[in-house]
Design a protein around this motif. Structure first.
Motif, PDB file in Angstrom:
ATOM      1  N   GLY A  35       0.813  -1.216   0.000  1.00  0.00           N
ATOM      2  CA  GLY A  35       0.000   0.000   0.000  1.00  0.00           C
ATOM      3  C   GLY A  35       0.841   1.259   0.000  1.00  0.00           C
ATOM      4  O   GLY A  35       2.062   1.220   0.178  1.00  0.00           O
ATOM      5  N   THR A  36       0.181   2.375  -0.205  1.00  0.00           N
ATOM      6  CA  THR A  36       0.863   3.668  -0.204  1.00  0.00           C
ATOM      7  C   THR A  36       1.080   4.134   1.229  1.00  0.00           C
ATOM      8  O   THR A  36       0.155   4.128   2.053  1.00  0.00           O
ATOM      9  CB  THR A  36       0.041   4.720  -0.955  1.00  0.00           C
ATOM     10  N   LEU A  37       2.293   4.556   1.542  1.00  0.00           N
ATOM     11  CA  LEU A  37       2.656   5.056   2.870  1.00  0.00           C
ATOM     12  C   LEU A  37       2.979   6.539   2.775  1.00  0.00           C
ATOM     13  O   LEU A  37       3.806   6.951   1.955  1.00  0.00           O
ATOM     14  CB  LEU A  37       3.872   4.295   3.392  1.00  0.00           C
ATOM     15  N   LEU A  38       2.326   7.346   3.622  1.00  0.00           N
ATOM     16  CA  LEU A  38       2.611   8.779   3.678  1.00  0.00           C
ATOM     17  C   LEU A  38       2.781   9.204   5.140  1.00  0.00           C
ATOM     18  O   LEU A  38       2.137   8.642   6.030  1.00  0.00           O
ATOM     19  CB  LEU A  38       1.479   9.592   3.046  1.00  0.00           C
ATOM     20  N   PRO A  39       3.635  10.207   5.412  1.00  0.00           N
ATOM     21  CA  PRO A  39       3.789  10.696   6.780  1.00  0.00           C
ATOM     22  C   PRO A  39       2.602  11.565   7.188  1.00  0.00           C
ATOM     23  O   PRO A  39       2.063  12.315   6.372  1.00  0.00           O
ATOM     24  CB  PRO A  39       5.073  11.523   6.708  1.00  0.00           C
ATOM     25  N   GLY A  40       2.211  11.441   8.451  1.00  0.00           N
ATOM     26  CA  GLY A  40       1.134  12.276   8.980  1.00  0.00           C
ATOM     27  C   GLY A  40       1.518  12.990  10.259  1.00  0.00           C
ATOM     28  O   GLY A  40       0.859  13.932  10.679  1.00  0.00           O
ATOM     29  N   GLY A  41       2.604  12.522  10.902  1.00  0.00           N
ATOM     30  CA  GLY A  41       3.136  13.225  12.069  1.00  0.00           C
ATOM     31  C   GLY A  41       2.282  13.177  13.313  1.00  0.00           C
ATOM     32  O   GLY A  41       2.527  13.944  14.246  1.00  0.00           O
ATOM     33  N   PHE A  42       1.248  12.324  13.354  1.00  0.00           N
ATOM     34  CA  PHE A  42       0.345  12.264  14.514  1.00  0.00           C
ATOM     35  C   PHE A  42      -0.412  13.574  14.729  1.00  0.00           C
ATOM     36  O   PHE A  42      -0.900  13.847  15.830  1.00  0.00           O
ATOM     37  CB  PHE A  42       1.097  11.911  15.801  1.00  0.00           C
ATOM     38  N   THR A  43      -0.498  14.432  13.711  1.00  0.00           N
ATOM     39  CA  THR A  43      -1.164  15.726  13.868  1.00  0.00           C
ATOM     40  C   THR A  43      -2.368  15.817  12.936  1.00  0.00           C
ATOM     41  O   THR A  43      -2.458  15.102  11.928  1.00  0.00           O
ATOM     42  CB  THR A  43      -0.216  16.893  13.536  1.00  0.00           C
ATOM     43  N   ALA A  44      -3.283  16.737  13.263  1.00  0.00           N
ATOM     44  CA  ALA A  44      -4.438  16.962  12.399  1.00  0.00           C
ATOM     45  C   ALA A  44      -3.987  17.506  11.042  1.00  0.00           C
ATOM     46  O   ALA A  44      -4.464  17.057   9.990  1.00  0.00           O
ATOM     47  CB  ALA A  44      -5.402  17.921  13.079  1.00  0.00           C
ATOM     48  N   GLU A  45      -3.064  18.461  11.066  1.00  0.00           N
ATOM     49  CA  GLU A  45      -2.578  19.049   9.819  1.00  0.00           C
ATOM     50  C   GLU A  45      -1.915  17.993   8.938  1.00  0.00           C
ATOM     51  O   GLU A  45      -2.150  17.932   7.732  1.00  0.00           O
ATOM     52  CB  GLU A  45      -1.588  20.172  10.125  1.00  0.00           C
ATOM     53  N   GLY A  46      -1.085  17.148   9.561  1.00  0.00           N
ATOM     54  CA  GLY A  46      -0.405  16.101   8.801  1.00  0.00           C
ATOM     55  C   GLY A  46      -1.375  15.076   8.243  1.00  0.00           C
ATOM     56  O   GLY A  46      -1.229  14.624   7.101  1.00  0.00           O
ATOM     57  N   GLY A  47      -2.375  14.713   9.030  1.00  0.00           N
ATOM     58  CA  GLY A  47      -3.376  13.766   8.555  1.00  0.00           C
ATOM     59  C   GLY A  47      -4.183  14.324   7.405  1.00  0.00           C
ATOM     60  O   GLY A  47      -4.483  13.620   6.434  1.00  0.00           O
ATOM     61  N   ALA A  48      -4.538  15.601   7.496  1.00  0.00           N
ATOM     62  CA  ALA A  48      -5.309  16.241   6.430  1.00  0.00           C
ATOM     63  C   ALA A  48      -4.487  16.337   5.147  1.00  0.00           C
ATOM     64  O   ALA A  48      -4.979  16.042   4.049  1.00  0.00           O
ATOM     65  CB  ALA A  48      -5.750  17.633   6.882  1.00  0.00           C
ATOM     66  N   ARG A  49      -3.231  16.736   5.288  1.00  0.00           N
ATOM     67  CA  ARG A  49      -2.367  16.884   4.106  1.00  0.00           C
ATOM     68  C   ARG A  49      -2.154  15.540   3.413  1.00  0.00           C
ATOM     69  O   ARG A  49      -2.254  15.433   2.187  1.00  0.00           O
ATOM     70  CB  ARG A  49      -1.029  17.484   4.533  1.00  0.00           C
ATOM     71  N   ALA A  50      -1.874  14.494   4.200  1.00  0.00           N
ATOM     72  CA  ALA A  50      -1.659  13.175   3.611  1.00  0.00           C
ATOM     73  C   ALA A  50      -2.924  12.669   2.918  1.00  0.00           C
ATOM     74  O   ALA A  50      -2.856  12.060   1.839  1.00  0.00           O
ATOM     75  CB  ALA A  50      -1.220  12.197   4.695  1.00  0.00           C
ATOM     76  N   THR A  51      -4.080  12.927   3.519  1.00  0.00           N
ATOM     77  CA  THR A  51      -5.339  12.469   2.921  1.00  0.00           C
ATOM     78  C   THR A  51      -5.584  13.157   1.583  1.00  0.00           C
ATOM     79  O   THR A  51      -6.002  12.513   0.606  1.00  0.00           O
ATOM     80  CB  THR A  51      -6.512  12.739   3.884  1.00  0.00           C
ATOM     81  N   ARG A  52      -5.330  14.450   1.504  1.00  0.00           N
ATOM     82  CA  ARG A  52      -5.487  15.169   0.228  1.00  0.00           C
ATOM     83  C   ARG A  52      -4.594  14.559  -0.846  1.00  0.00           C
ATOM     84  O   ARG A  52      -5.012  14.382  -2.000  1.00  0.00           O
ATOM     85  CB  ARG A  52      -5.156  16.649   0.406  1.00  0.00           C
ATOM     86  N   MET A  53      -3.350  14.244  -0.470  1.00  0.00           N
ATOM     87  CA  MET A  53      -2.419  13.662  -1.440  1.00  0.00           C
ATOM     88  C   MET A  53      -2.911  12.293  -1.912  1.00  0.00           C
ATOM     89  O   MET A  53      -2.821  11.970  -3.108  1.00  0.00           O
ATOM     90  CB  MET A  53      -1.027  13.540  -0.807  1.00  0.00           C
TER      91      MET A  53
END
Length: 338
Positions: A216-234
């Protein structure tokens, strides 16, 4: 303001010396039972309670445990894990008469923060969280003579450890999604330097292989809301987006759900989402979040109990908590037909 009753007041009312009162109230042997009863009755009648400063002088303790968090303060405030973890700590130390010394520190200043706590005798011991690969802190606290318990180390550190195996729940999450027909399951990971973040990421990868699914695709999220949102958009911007996303914690998963819904996706009809931690908010999202329950309150409670025992006796056993478990809610469903 009424004057605080002293040992001298208790001694006068009980008709004994101050030394006798001190012996009785510190549970030392050699005092007759009837005298003990008289002293305790006098203390209760006067409403006497021990002075924390006097007790510190007599025991060598400052009655405080330390927790140093090397994260941005605003990130700590938005992550529900830490308030729950600290609530667990407080349930223990409120009974022992200790306090919690919380120190925020930037990573580059972290070593100096521990040195200052030890040099100023501000805490009796510390809890080490967010253990990292090649973490210098276990050796540092040993050098400083500072009692410490490692929380969630997952591997020997030379310190007593309170551990929780998060891998079974992550593997179960992948099996759950595979059973629903998902074949493209992405992962939004926590910071790679954290041992527990790497462990969860590896469990996701291993579970995909065990299920015979493609990587699967792995992206960093940093355990933060901003990181989770950014990774989801990508992920959603890819020509073929995944049909399911597993997140390293509930905060990033909740943000990812909001991004997906803002893009017009229905959950779980178009996208399934899984978090980690099972913070109280998880059952109130829309839809309620499928997640891996780690129970941070119990984790904090067990960690505080181990540290207090270590401080008071010089030793404590390693603690292995019940492994994290998958909690299935409405944010996961059958894979969409494409």
């Amino acid at each position: 303001m009424a004057r605080r009753p002293t040992i001298a007041d208790v001694a006068k009312l009980a008709g004994v010396s101050r030394a006798t009162v001190s012996f009785v109230l510190n549970n030392r042997p050699g005092v007759a039972v009837d005298t003990q009863q008289r002293v305790r009755s006098a203390a209760e009648e006067l409403g006497w309670t021990p002075s924390s400063s006097a007790r510190a002088l007599s025991t060598g303790r400052v009655r405080a445990v330390g927790l140093v968090l090397a994260r941005e303060a605003e990130l700590i405030g938005t992550d529900p894990f830490f308030p729950a973890f600290m609530a667990g700590i407080e349930t223990v130390i409120s009974e022992t008469g200790d306090g919690l010394m919380l120190q925020m520190s930037r990573p580059e200043n972290e070593v100096d923060t521990y040195r200052r706590l030890a040099a100023d005798h501000r805490v009796d011991g510390v809890l080490l969280t967010d253990l990292r690969t090649d973490d210098c802190r276990p050796a540092l606290v040993a050098e400083l003579g500072l009692p410490a318990v490692a929380v969630g180390a997952g591997a020997p550190t030379g310190l007593p450890t309170v551990n929780l195996d998060d891998r079974p729940a992550v593997r179960e999450a992948v099996r759950h999604l595979a059973g629903l027909g998902h074949r493209d399951i992405a992962y939004v990971a926590g910071p790679d330097e954290f041992v527990h973040a790497r462990r969860r990421r590896q469990a996701w990868s291993d579970a995909l292989a065990e299920a015979g699914l493609p990587e699967g695709t792995l992206l960093p999220g940093g355990f933060t809301a901003e990181g989770g949102a950014r990774a989801t958009r990508m992920l959603l911007d890819r020509p073929t987006p995944p049909t399911a996303i597993v997140y390293g914690n509930d905060l990033s998963a909740t943000a990812g759900m909001a991004v997906a819904q803002a893009c017009g996706l229905r959950l779980p009809e178009d996208l399934s989402v899984v978090g980690f931690d099972d913070v109280p908010l998880a059952s109130y999202t829309s839809p309620p979040l499928t997640t891996c329950r780690a129970n941070p309150v119990s984790w904090g409670r067990a960690s505080a109990q181990a540290l207090v025992e270590l401080i008071e006796t010089g030793t404590t056993a390693d603690v292995e908590l019940e492994p994290a478990a998958l909690v299935v809610r409405a944010s996961t469903g059958p894979a969409p037909v494409r």
